[in-house]
Write a protein that holds these residues in place. Sequence first.
Motif, PDB file in Angstrom:
ATOM      1  N   ALA A   7      -1.697  -3.556  -2.334  1.00  0.00           N
ATOM      2  CA  ALA A   7      -3.101  -3.963  -2.365  1.00  0.00           C
ATOM      3  C   ALA A   7      -3.708  -3.975  -3.755  1.00  0.00           C
ATOM      4  N   SER A   8      -2.999  -3.456  -4.755  1.00  0.00           N
ATOM      5  CA  SER A   8      -3.540  -3.477  -6.116  1.00  0.00           C
ATOM      6  C   SER A   8      -3.201  -4.765  -6.850  1.00  0.00           C
ATOM      7  N   GLY A   9      -2.376  -5.631  -6.249  1.00  0.00           N
ATOM      8  CA  GLY A   9      -2.031  -6.903  -6.871  1.00  0.00           C
ATOM      9  C   GLY A   9      -3.134  -7.933  -6.697  1.00  0.00           C
ATOM     10  N   ALA A  10      -2.948  -9.089  -7.337  1.00  0.00           N
ATOM     11  CA  ALA A  10      -3.980 -10.129  -7.319  1.00  0.00           C
ATOM     12  C   ALA A  10      -4.284 -10.599  -5.901  1.00  0.00           C
ATOM     13  N   LEU A  11      -3.250 -10.875  -5.116  1.00  0.00           N
ATOM     14  CA  LEU A  11      -3.479 -11.339  -3.749  1.00  0.00           C
ATOM     15  C   LEU A  11      -4.028 -10.212  -2.887  1.00  0.00           C
ATOM     16  N   GLY A  12      -3.454  -9.028  -3.005  1.00  0.00           N
ATOM     17  CA  GLY A  12      -3.898  -7.904  -2.196  1.00  0.00           C
ATOM     18  C   GLY A  12      -5.370  -7.593  -2.373  1.00  0.00           C
ATOM     19  N   ARG A  13      -5.834  -7.611  -3.612  1.00  0.00           N
ATOM     20  CA  ARG A  13      -7.253  -7.340  -3.868  1.00  0.00           C
ATOM     21  C   ARG A  13      -8.149  -8.374  -3.197  1.00  0.00           C
ATOM     22  N   LEU A  14      -7.735  -9.622  -3.237  1.00  0.00           N
ATOM     23  CA  LEU A  14      -8.530 -10.672  -2.609  1.00  0.00           C
ATOM     24  C   LEU A  14      -8.590 -10.488  -1.094  1.00  0.00           C
ATOM     25  N   ALA A  23     -13.409  -5.308   9.058  1.00  0.00           N
ATOM     26  CA  ALA A  23     -12.509  -4.387   9.744  1.00  0.00           C
ATOM     27  C   ALA A  23     -12.373  -3.099   8.940  1.00  0.00           C
ATOM     28  N   GLU A  24     -11.780  -2.089   9.566  1.00  0.00           N
ATOM     29  CA  GLU A  24     -11.412  -0.868   8.841  1.00  0.00           C
ATOM     30  C   GLU A  24     -10.152  -1.174   8.043  1.00  0.00           C
ATOM     31  N   VAL A  25     -10.233  -1.028   6.740  1.00  0.00           N
ATOM     32  CA  VAL A  25      -9.148  -1.445   5.856  1.00  0.00           C
ATOM     33  C   VAL A  25      -8.604  -0.254   5.082  1.00  0.00           C
ATOM     34  N   VAL A  26      -7.290  -0.200   4.962  1.00  0.00           N
ATOM     35  CA  VAL A  26      -6.618   0.792   4.135  1.00  0.00           C
ATOM     36  C   VAL A  26      -5.798   0.053   3.088  1.00  0.00           C
ATOM     37  N   ALA A  27      -5.966   0.424   1.818  1.00  0.00           N
ATOM     38  CA  ALA A  27      -5.191  -0.160   0.719  1.00  0.00           C
ATOM     39  C   ALA A  27      -3.997   0.733   0.436  1.00  0.00           C
ATOM     40  N   ALA A  28      -2.789   0.218   0.666  1.00  0.00           N
ATOM     41  CA  ALA A  28      -1.564   0.951   0.361  1.00  0.00           C
ATOM     42  C   ALA A  28      -1.048   0.478  -0.990  1.00  0.00           C
ATOM     43  N   VAL A  29      -0.927   1.393  -1.943  1.00  0.00           N
ATOM     44  CA  VAL A  29      -0.581   1.026  -3.312  1.00  0.00           C
ATOM     45  C   VAL A  29       0.436   2.015  -3.889  1.00  0.00           C
ATOM     46  N   ARG A  30       1.208   1.527  -4.837  1.00  0.00           N
ATOM     47  CA  ARG A  30       2.159   2.406  -5.533  1.00  0.00           C
ATOM     48  C   ARG A  30       1.416   3.437  -6.371  1.00  0.00           C
ATOM     49  N   ASP A  31       0.356   2.988  -7.073  1.00  0.00           N
ATOM     50  CA  ASP A  31      -0.426   3.851  -7.957  1.00  0.00           C
ATOM     51  C   ASP A  31      -1.862   3.888  -7.458  1.00  0.00           C
ATOM     52  N   PRO A  32      -2.278   4.965  -6.788  1.00  0.00           N
ATOM     53  CA  PRO A  32      -3.649   5.032  -6.270  1.00  0.00           C
ATOM     54  C   PRO A  32      -4.722   4.842  -7.331  1.00  0.00           C
ATOM     55  N   GLY A  33      -4.397   5.103  -8.585  1.00  0.00           N
ATOM     56  CA  GLY A  33      -5.368   4.913  -9.651  1.00  0.00           C
ATOM     57  C   GLY A  33      -5.715   3.456  -9.894  1.00  0.00           C
ATOM     58  N   ARG A  34      -4.908   2.537  -9.367  1.00  0.00           N
ATOM     59  CA  ARG A  34      -5.148   1.104  -9.555  1.00  0.00           C
ATOM     60  C   ARG A  34      -5.626   0.432  -8.267  1.00  0.00           C
ATOM     61  N   ALA A 169      -5.003 -15.114   5.262  1.00  0.00           N
ATOM     62  CA  ALA A 169      -4.402 -13.861   5.712  1.00  0.00           C
ATOM     63  C   ALA A 169      -5.429 -13.004   6.445  1.00  0.00           C
ATOM     64  N   ALA A 170      -6.649 -12.937   5.919  1.00  0.00           N
ATOM     65  CA  ALA A 170      -7.703 -12.161   6.565  1.00  0.00           C
ATOM     66  C   ALA A 170      -8.014 -12.716   7.949  1.00  0.00           C
ATOM     67  N   ASN A 171      -8.030 -14.035   8.079  1.00  0.00           N
ATOM     68  CA  ASN A 171      -8.292 -14.657   9.379  1.00  0.00           C
ATOM     69  C   ASN A 171      -7.188 -14.329  10.381  1.00  0.00           C
ATOM     70  N   VAL A 172      -5.946 -14.348   9.913  1.00  0.00           N
ATOM     71  CA  VAL A 172      -4.818 -14.020  10.793  1.00  0.00           C
ATOM     72  C   VAL A 172      -4.889 -12.564  11.234  1.00  0.00           C
ATOM     73  N   LEU A 173      -5.222 -11.676  10.303  1.00  0.00           N
ATOM     74  CA  LEU A 173      -5.249 -10.250  10.603  1.00  0.00           C
ATOM     75  C   LEU A 173      -6.382  -9.867  11.549  1.00  0.00           C
ATOM     76  N   THR A 174      -7.440 -10.644  11.582  1.00  0.00           N
ATOM     77  CA  THR A 174      -8.600 -10.300  12.419  1.00  0.00           C
ATOM     78  C   THR A 174      -8.776 -11.240  13.606  1.00  0.00           C
ATOM     79  N   GLY A 175      -7.999 -12.297  13.664  1.00  0.00           N
ATOM     80  CA  GLY A 175      -8.169 -13.283  14.718  1.00  0.00           C
ATOM     81  C   GLY A 175      -7.149 -13.167  15.827  1.00  0.00           C
TER      82      GLY A 175
END
Length: 257
Positions: A7-14, A23-34, A169-175
């Motif tokens: 989720a810290s990448g360009a697409l993930g952030r978008l 929705a309730e969202v969780v960002a899974a990232v290698r480095d939580p600082g980013r 992707a957001a539409n697929v995840l929530t639709g």
Amino acid sequence: MIVISAASGALGRLVVDRLRDRAEVVAAVRDPGRAPAGVEVRRGDYDDPASLRAAFEGADRLLLISSPELDPARRIGQHLAAITAAVEVGVGAVAYTSFLDADTVPTGMTEAHHATEQAILRSGLPYTLLRHPFYGEAFVPEVSDGELTGSTGGRGLNTAFRTDLAEAAANVLTGEGHLGRAYDFTGPLWSHPGVAEALGVPYREVPDAGPGPMSWLNARVRAGDLERQTPDLERVLGRPAESMVSRLLSGGTAKPR
């Protein structure tokens, strides 16, 4: 709950931006600082299966964004670890950001995507496959000395912008109605001569600068390999996808040098 991997990448952030109010969202990232701000953050490292299990716990939906790793063997291993973790913690459904032709081409740049798609199908997880084209941001034409040049033979490109792919992707995840589907996303077809005409500048075809990734890509464009068109992206968006010309005319600029 929807978990977005990488989720810290360009697409993930978008994607996170488009989901945070839906929705309730969780960002899974290698480095939580980013990690993106404003959502729950969990450490989820593709090279650490235990962290993936913890990151995916309780997910109704998981967006598995493909690893940026270039080595196919390592990339496949990372994706398989994520799929195994999703199965082990009982993720409700997974959407995977694949690449066009990954269903039929098991070698080259689609090798890891093909193997990942097959692993998802074998896993028994409810799934949606989101096959992306090349990102339009990497192909924005440049105007230099009042003209636009290119090495594409005037052939078309079906690139799409990350903003549209993230919204899809957001539409697929929530639709509803997306499970068990594979979408072949393509953006509106455009060409360098067409962009030049829209911008009111001359176009000149030039030889490739030399061996390298862009030379390889230009050769694929000249062969017509990027002219495939499907209605999938427009259907999932519920509107036309942004074209290269509209991006440039609306202020995306043609990168004058």
